[in-house]
Design a protein around this motif. Structure first.
Motif, PDB file in Angstrom:
ATOM      1  N   THR A 164       0.838  -1.211   0.000  1.00  0.00           N
ATOM      2  CA  THR A 164       0.000   0.000   0.000  1.00  0.00           C
ATOM      3  C   THR A 164       0.864   1.249   0.000  1.00  0.00           C
ATOM      4  N   ASP A 167       2.350   1.766  -3.335  1.00  0.00           N
ATOM      5  CA  ASP A 167       1.349   2.318  -4.251  1.00  0.00           C
ATOM      6  C   ASP A 167       1.222   3.825  -4.062  1.00  0.00           C
ATOM      7  N   GLU A 170       3.921   5.535  -5.721  1.00  0.00           N
ATOM      8  CA  GLU A 170       4.022   5.187  -7.141  1.00  0.00           C
ATOM      9  C   GLU A 170       5.259   4.328  -7.416  1.00  0.00           C
ATOM     10  N   THR A 172       6.690   0.441  -7.904  1.00  0.00           N
ATOM     11  CA  THR A 172       6.337  -0.943  -8.216  1.00  0.00           C
ATOM     12  C   THR A 172       6.972  -1.869  -7.184  1.00  0.00           C
ATOM     13  N   ARG A 193      -3.283  -5.799  -6.441  1.00  0.00           N
ATOM     14  CA  ARG A 193      -2.863  -4.403  -6.603  1.00  0.00           C
ATOM     15  C   ARG A 193      -2.087  -4.269  -7.900  1.00  0.00           C
ATOM     16  N   GLU A 194      -2.380  -3.215  -8.639  1.00  0.00           N
ATOM     17  CA  GLU A 194      -1.734  -3.051  -9.936  1.00  0.00           C
ATOM     18  C   GLU A 194      -0.258  -2.694  -9.814  1.00  0.00           C
ATOM     19  N   ASN A 195       0.190  -2.256  -8.640  1.00  0.00           N
ATOM     20  CA  ASN A 195       1.607  -1.935  -8.482  1.00  0.00           C
ATOM     21  C   ASN A 195       2.425  -3.135  -8.022  1.00  0.00           C
TER      22      ASN A 195
END
Length: 349
Positions: A164, A167, A170, A172, A193-195
């Motif tokens: 979190t 994220d 920003e 990865t 989570r997309e990251n």
């Protein structure tokens, strides 16, 4: 990958013993394989007269079921290291920074440098405490769970909280779960989570390191980048078929986990008679040999036909060896070679 970085770079030492007469405790692979693998391989070899189906639907479905994600999030790769390389390639550019744990798998820093980026080293047991202030300006953070070579697995809740924060900054997050299959801990693939990118290796858990089968898990834009960047026919037909088959062998996985827990504890008690042994959730144990010479410990074991891992090649370690956890008979040979086996083979308390 930058051509100049490749010319300047160096290869990383690993475990693994080529002499078939030596019992190899330097590589942390399962000594057994699931029943039926030979038949699956033979059928797949016959089908290898054609190119593989590049969609790998069966493999993706089996991998997704194993880590609890969607099949389209699975990216087939020839081993976990190939997944790590792809993750680094789609994330980093020259001049970027990445957080890397130490002591840990040396390939992380190598792959980052090959991209022209800079690894920033953080103690593996402090990495999950890093806040957003340090994460800002960092494009990638790497976590190894269980950590290699120390063996501790990250607490899934702490790892998710770190994801979190990544994220928010920003950043990865790449989670290397090469040995997580030896535990019953949930995969970071469940974070959705997309990251977050997950790298998995099949070949250690299923005792087939030469097969080169693994996968990444990603979602959103990172998943699309993975799918575009991966090589066509990224798994040979035998690796895809055997990999899908192994991932469905629930009894084998369960029995492996139970054996590793039992044998690891038995070995730890024995090894602590001579060494300082780190806590471990993995199929290996890190031992501090103290004032003894690491070279002497390695040579003494070798004279008894046992290869163990020189762990001084890991950043921050200067008096350590690492030993795999195998079957009871093999483990007893190791313990005897290290002069910690007592009572005719009984090492429990």
């Amino acid at each position: 990958m930058l051509p100049d970085a490749a010319r300047r770079g160096k290869r990383v030492p690993h475990g693994g013993e080529s002499d078939q007469e030596v019992l190899d405790f330097s590589a942390n692979t399962n000594p057994g394989t699931p029943d039926g693998v030979e038949e699956v391989y033979a059928e797949a070899l016959e089908e290898s007269r054609r190119y593989p189906d590049d969609d790998y639907l069966e493999f993706r479905a089996a991998a997704a079921e194993f880590v609890d994600c969607e099949p389209d999030q699975v990216i087939p790769t020839p081993g976990g290291l190939a997944a790590i390389r792809l993750a680094v390639e789609i994330t980093l550019e020259a001049g970027d920074a990445a957080l890397v744990p130490y002591p840990s798998f040396g390939e992380y820093a190598r792959e980052i440098r090959l991209q022209g980026a800079t690894p920033q080293f953080v103690r593996y047991d402090e990495l999950l405490e890093v806040g957003t202030d340090l994460l800002e300006g960092v494009e990638l953070a790497v976590v190894c769970t269980p950590n290699n070579p120390t063996g501790e697995a990250a607490d899934p809740d702490a790892l998710e909280a770190f994801a979190t924060r990544c994220d928010e900054a920003e950043t990865t997050l790449l989670v290397d779960e090469a040995f997580l299959g030896f535990t019953d801990l949930r995969s970071a693939a469940t974070f959705d989570r997309e990251n977050v990118i997950v790298a998995r290796s099949l070949t250690k858990l299923f005792g087939l390191p030469g097969l080169r089968a693994g996968f990444a898990v990603a979602s959103g834009e990172r998943r699309d980048a993975f799918e575009t960047a991966r090589r066509a026919w990224s798994l040979g037909t035998p690796a895809a078929r055997v990999g899908a088959y192994c991932l469905q062998q629930e009894a084998f996985v369960r029995n492996t986990r139970e054996r590793v827990v039992s044998e690891r504890e038995r070995m730890r008690h024995a090894l602590e008679r001579r060494f300082d042994v780190s806590p471990s959730d993995a199929p290996y144990l890190l031992c501090d040999v103290g004032d003894r010479s690491v070279a002497d410990v390695l040579e003494s074991a070798r004279e008894d036909g046992i290869a163990i891992r020189d762990a001084t090649t890991f950043r921050g370690l200067d008096s350590h060896v690492r030993v795999a956890v195998k079957d009871r008979e093999s483990n007893d040979r190791l313990l005897a070679a290290l002069d910690v086996l007592e009572n005719g083979g009984e090492t429990g308390e």
